[in-house]
Motif scaffolding. Structure first.
Motif, short mmCIF file in Angstrom:
data_model
loop_
_atom_site.label_atom_id
_atom_site.label_comp_id
_atom_site.label_asym_id
_atom_site.label_seq_id
_atom_site.Cartn_x
_atom_site.Cartn_y
_atom_site.Cartn_z
N ASN B 163 17.48 0.60 -32.09
CA ASN B 163 17.24 2.05 -32.06
C ASN B 163 15.75 2.38 -32.02
N ASN B 164 14.97 1.66 -32.84
CA ASN B 164 13.50 1.78 -32.77
C ASN B 164 13.03 1.56 -31.33
N LEU B 165 13.55 0.49 -30.75
CA LEU B 165 13.10 0.10 -29.41
C LEU B 165 13.40 1.19 -28.40
N TRP B 166 14.60 1.76 -28.43
CA TRP B 166 14.95 2.80 -27.47
C TRP B 166 14.04 4.01 -27.61
N VAL B 167 13.78 4.35 -28.87
CA VAL B 167 12.92 5.51 -29.11
C VAL B 167 11.50 5.25 -28.58
N ILE B 168 11.00 4.05 -28.85
CA ILE B 168 9.64 3.72 -28.41
C ILE B 168 9.56 3.71 -26.88
N LEU B 169 10.57 3.14 -26.23
CA LEU B 169 10.56 3.10 -24.77
C LEU B 169 10.69 4.50 -24.18
N TYR B 170 11.49 5.33 -24.82
CA TYR B 170 11.62 6.72 -24.37
C TYR B 170 10.28 7.43 -24.45
N ARG B 171 9.60 7.23 -25.59
CA ARG B 171 8.29 7.85 -25.77
C ARG B 171 7.30 7.36 -24.72
N ALA B 172 7.34 6.06 -24.45
CA ALA B 172 6.43 5.49 -23.47
C ALA B 172 6.68 6.09 -22.09
N ARG B 173 7.95 6.17 -21.71
CA ARG B 173 8.29 6.69 -20.38
C ARG B 173 7.94 8.16 -20.27
N MET B 174 8.19 8.89 -21.34
CA MET B 174 7.88 10.31 -21.35
C MET B 174 6.38 10.51 -21.17
N ALA B 175 5.60 9.74 -21.92
CA ALA B 175 4.15 9.89 -21.86
C ALA B 175 3.60 9.45 -20.50
N LEU B 176 4.15 8.37 -19.94
CA LEU B 176 3.68 7.89 -18.65
C LEU B 176 3.99 8.91 -17.55
N ARG B 177 5.18 9.45 -17.62
CA ARG B 177 5.62 10.45 -16.66
C ARG B 177 4.65 11.65 -16.67
N ILE B 178 4.28 12.07 -17.86
CA ILE B 178 3.38 13.22 -17.98
C ILE B 178 1.99 12.84 -17.48
N CYS B 179 1.54 11.64 -17.83
CA CYS B 179 0.21 11.19 -17.40
C CYS B 179 0.15 11.07 -15.88
N LEU B 180 1.19 10.50 -15.28
CA LEU B 180 1.21 10.35 -13.82
C LEU B 180 1.29 11.72 -13.15
N ASP B 181 2.00 12.62 -13.78
CA ASP B 181 2.10 13.97 -13.23
C ASP B 181 0.72 14.64 -13.22
N GLU B 182 0.01 14.49 -14.34
CA GLU B 182 -1.31 15.13 -14.46
C GLU B 182 -2.34 14.48 -13.54
N ASN B 183 -2.21 13.17 -13.33
CA ASN B 183 -3.28 12.45 -12.64
C ASN B 183 -2.94 11.96 -11.24
N TRP B 184 -1.70 12.14 -10.83
CA TRP B 184 -1.37 11.67 -9.48
C TRP B 184 -0.46 12.65 -8.74
N PHE B 185 0.71 12.92 -9.32
CA PHE B 185 1.71 13.67 -8.56
C PHE B 185 1.53 15.17 -8.62
N GLY B 186 0.95 15.66 -9.73
CA GLY B 186 0.90 17.10 -9.93
C GLY B 186 -0.02 17.81 -8.96
N ALA B 187 0.15 19.11 -8.86
CA ALA B 187 -0.63 19.91 -7.93
C ALA B 187 -2.13 19.82 -8.25
#
Lengths: 64, 195
Positions: B163-187
């Motif tokens: 359960n720890n692992l799933w939460v940590i991976l979710y957090r990682a993916r969420m943060a990466l998604r936001i970072c990529l959005d801000e720095n690559w994909f976003g307007a």
């Protein structure tokens, strides 16, 4: 009856958690059913699903 | 392939191996040692490379074992589990959702994201986003997605629950998604235009 069996409608927060978890573990039949039902009506979570898949693909490309 | 050429080809991947080792171990000296061990093992085991996978993938596989060895050696001074506990909470991302669980900051449309995979700069941005993850979150994500460890293996090596692992991976993916959005994909992202 069916509604009671399948539980409350899935909301985006839970859908996003299941989409991430599905990258690491087999979801239960019920989880998949509820997720599919949600994704059919939620374009935002469908985008999230695309982004999750893309992350997996991108990391795979990074190491090859 | 002769030994000198093989050594030269392997050497080309040193920087990548070092980045991955640093992202996982978060310790530059240790990462240098682990990469050195990896390259030595690769050279002495060059016959094990059959060319079916890419050289980089093969080296990543060796690195995986060396990183796990390093984690085990360090197990006497384990990663701070209290830090991991802090990073194993879902609270941070609750702000992305309304109280009823619907998106408040919905994911943006990335169009055809796979087009980014052909651009070297994309992977530079991705490395920066990986570095920006909270340390333990980044370490777990790299184990899972770059080194390719199974979830059971990660839980065992880091002594965390599934359960720890799933939460940590979710957090990682969420943060990466936001970072990529801000720095690559976003307007607003200043990414280089293709072509």
């Amino acid at each position: 009856m069916l509604k009671r069996l399948l539980g409350h409608t899935l909301m985006c927060r839970e859908a996003s958690r299941l989409l991430s978890r599905g990258e690491d573990a087999q979801l239960s039949w019920l989880q998949r059913w509820r997720l599919r039902a949600h994704l059919r009506v939620c374009a935002m979570c469908a985008r999230f699903e695309t982004q999750m898949r893309f992350l997996r693909t991108a990391m795979g490309r990074y190491r090859t | 392939m002769d030994a000198a050429r093989f050594a030269a080809e392997i050497e080309q991947h040193r920087r990548y191996l070092l980045r991955v080792a640093q992202l996982q171990l978060r310790d530059n000296d240790l990462a240098q040692d682990v990469v050195q061990d990896t390259l030595v093992a690769a050279l002495s085991g060059s016959r094990g490379f059959d060319g079916r996978s890419s050289l980089k993938t093969w080296l990543t596989g060796i690195l995986k074992h060396k990183v796990v060895d390093a984690i085990r050696r360090r197990a006497k001074a384990p990663v701070s589990l209290s830090v991991l506990d802090d990073e194993a909470s879902l609270d941070d991302f609750d702000a992305l959702f309304k109280a009823n669980g619907a998106w408040d900051s919905p994911p943006a449309d990335w169009g055809d994201p796979e087009a980014a995979l052909g651009q070297r700069e994309f992977f530079d941005v991705m490395e920066i986003c990986l570095e920006k993850l909270p340390a333990q979150t980044g370490r777990v994500f790299v184990m899972r997605e770059v080194l390719g460890l199974g979830t059971d293996e990660i839980c065992k090596e880091l002594a965390i629950t599934a359960n720890n692992l799933w939460v940590i991976l979710y957090r990682a993916r969420m943060a990466l998604r936001i970072c990529l959005d801000e720095n690559w994909f976003g307007a607003g992202a200043a990414r280089p235009k293709p072509g």
